[in-house]
Design a protein around this motif. Structure first.
Motif, short mmCIF file in Angstrom:
data_model
loop_
_atom_site.label_atom_id
_atom_site.label_comp_id
_atom_site.label_asym_id
_atom_site.label_seq_id
_atom_site.Cartn_x
_atom_site.Cartn_y
_atom_site.Cartn_z
N UNK A 1 55.44 61.18 80.79
CA UNK A 1 54.16 61.86 80.57
C UNK A 1 54.34 63.37 80.60
N UNK A 2 53.65 64.08 79.73
CA UNK A 2 53.60 65.54 79.84
C UNK A 2 52.73 65.87 81.05
N UNK A 3 53.04 66.97 81.71
CA UNK A 3 52.31 67.35 82.92
C UNK A 3 50.82 67.48 82.64
N UNK A 4 50.44 68.05 81.51
CA UNK A 4 49.01 68.21 81.19
C UNK A 4 48.31 66.86 81.10
N UNK A 5 48.98 65.87 80.51
CA UNK A 5 48.40 64.53 80.41
C UNK A 5 48.29 63.88 81.78
N UNK A 6 49.31 64.07 82.59
CA UNK A 6 49.31 63.48 83.93
C UNK A 6 48.20 64.09 84.78
N UNK B 1 45.72 51.72 93.22
CA UNK B 1 45.31 50.88 92.10
C UNK B 1 44.84 51.71 90.91
N UNK B 2 44.11 52.77 91.16
CA UNK B 2 43.65 53.61 90.05
C UNK B 2 44.82 54.30 89.35
N UNK B 3 45.79 54.78 90.13
CA UNK B 3 46.97 55.39 89.51
C UNK B 3 47.78 54.37 88.72
N UNK B 4 47.90 53.16 89.25
CA UNK B 4 48.63 52.10 88.53
C UNK B 4 47.96 51.80 87.19
N UNK B 5 46.63 51.74 87.18
CA UNK B 5 45.91 51.43 85.96
C UNK B 5 46.04 52.54 84.92
N UNK B 6 46.07 53.78 85.37
CA UNK B 6 46.07 54.90 84.43
C UNK B 6 47.47 55.35 84.02
N UNK B 7 48.42 55.26 84.92
CA UNK B 7 49.80 55.67 84.63
C UNK B 7 50.62 54.44 84.26
N UNK B 8 50.31 53.85 83.12
CA UNK B 8 50.85 52.54 82.79
C UNK B 8 52.35 52.52 82.54
N UNK B 9 52.95 53.64 82.21
CA UNK B 9 54.40 53.63 82.01
C UNK B 9 55.15 54.09 83.27
N UNK B 10 54.41 54.17 84.38
CA UNK B 10 55.01 54.57 85.66
C UNK B 10 54.96 53.41 86.65
N UNK B 11 55.74 53.54 87.69
CA UNK B 11 55.65 52.64 88.83
C UNK B 11 55.04 53.44 89.97
N UNK C 1 63.26 63.66 90.27
CA UNK C 1 63.24 64.43 89.02
C UNK C 1 63.34 65.90 89.38
N UNK C 2 63.97 66.67 88.54
CA UNK C 2 64.11 68.11 88.84
C UNK C 2 62.77 68.81 88.96
N UNK C 3 61.73 68.23 88.38
CA UNK C 3 60.38 68.80 88.50
C UNK C 3 59.48 67.89 89.33
N UNK C 4 60.03 67.20 90.31
CA UNK C 4 59.23 66.33 91.18
C UNK C 4 58.12 67.16 91.81
N UNK C 5 56.90 66.63 91.76
CA UNK C 5 55.74 67.36 92.27
C UNK C 5 55.22 66.73 93.55
N UNK D 1 59.12 57.19 87.22
CA UNK D 1 59.06 56.94 85.78
C UNK D 1 60.41 57.22 85.17
N UNK D 2 60.82 56.37 84.26
CA UNK D 2 62.07 56.55 83.51
C UNK D 2 63.26 56.81 84.42
N UNK D 3 63.31 56.11 85.56
CA UNK D 3 64.45 56.20 86.45
C UNK D 3 64.45 57.39 87.39
N UNK D 4 63.31 58.09 87.50
CA UNK D 4 63.20 59.24 88.39
C UNK D 4 61.94 59.17 89.24
N UNK D 5 62.01 59.73 90.43
CA UNK D 5 60.81 59.96 91.25
C UNK D 5 60.19 61.24 90.74
N UNK D 6 58.93 61.15 90.27
CA UNK D 6 58.28 62.31 89.66
C UNK D 6 57.21 62.95 90.55
N UNK D 7 56.63 62.16 91.47
CA UNK D 7 55.54 62.66 92.31
C UNK D 7 55.59 61.99 93.67
N UNK D 8 55.27 62.76 94.73
CA UNK D 8 55.19 62.24 96.09
C UNK D 8 53.84 62.68 96.65
#
Length: 178
Positions: A2-7, A39-49, A129-133, A72-79
């Motif tokens: 996902x692009x950051x703006x979309x996320x 649950x809301x994040x799971x529903x909306x971020x469908x290509x993420x775990x 991910x190098x840009x983990x947020x 997502x895509x083999x990286x931790x992107x958000x905590x």
């Protein structure tokens, strides 16, 4: 990925849904708050775990359990760290330190986020991910320091999800800093 703006837009939409559930009176504990956002994040971020409460060893300040993690895509992107104290004033400084500790240079650069279904053992660690947020998500009294005081300057920056509680219930919003 996902692009950051979309996320950001998907995060805002999820947060709005949590507010609606809280407003209806059915979000009564931090566990429920976590489950609703999960649950809301799971529903909306469908290509993420979306992972709830993994246990991570070896962080700069010891063993930790983040409330929610997005991979997502083999990286931790958000905590995400959550605080749900609608009847009182959320404490926030330890959670900001905890969040920043995950990305500290002396902490691991990868953490476990999934289990092998056949054995119940952790699968190999997933790299950050190098840009983990980082995100501090809080519902508390509207005048709580956790909502009103600026997060101390430092790296990495922390996004703050505001859930102020007062009558009438104000809008909840997200202050993106990363």
């Amino acid at each position: 990925m996902y692009k950051w703006e979309d996320k950001m837009e998907l995060f805002r939409d999820s947060w709005s849904g949590v507010r609606r559930n809280y407003r209806d009176g059915f979000c009564v504990s931090e566990a429920g708050f976590q489950a609703d956002l999960y649950e809301r994040l799971r529903q909306r971020l469908q290509s993420c775990n979306v992972i709830a409460g993994p246990t991570w060893e070896g962080t700069v300040d010891g063993r930790r359990r983040p409330d929610l993690v997005i991979a997502q895509d083999g990286f931790i992107t958000d905590i995400l760290e959550l605080k749900f104290v609608p009847h009182w004033y959320a404490i926030w400084r330890p959670d900001i330190q905890k969040l920043r500790g995950y990305l500290h240079p002396n902490s691991p650069r990868a953490y476990p986020v999934s289990l092998c279904p056949e054995t119940g053992n952790w699968v190999e660690d997933t790299p950050l991910h190098e840009e983990c947020r980082l995100h501090f998500v809080v519902a508390s009294q509207h005048d709580a320091a956790a909502l009103r005081r600026p997060i101390p300057e430092g790296e990495p920056p922390v996004n703050r999800w505001h859930g102020p509680v007062e009558d009438p219930l104000p809008e909840w919003h997200i202050q993106f800093n990363a």
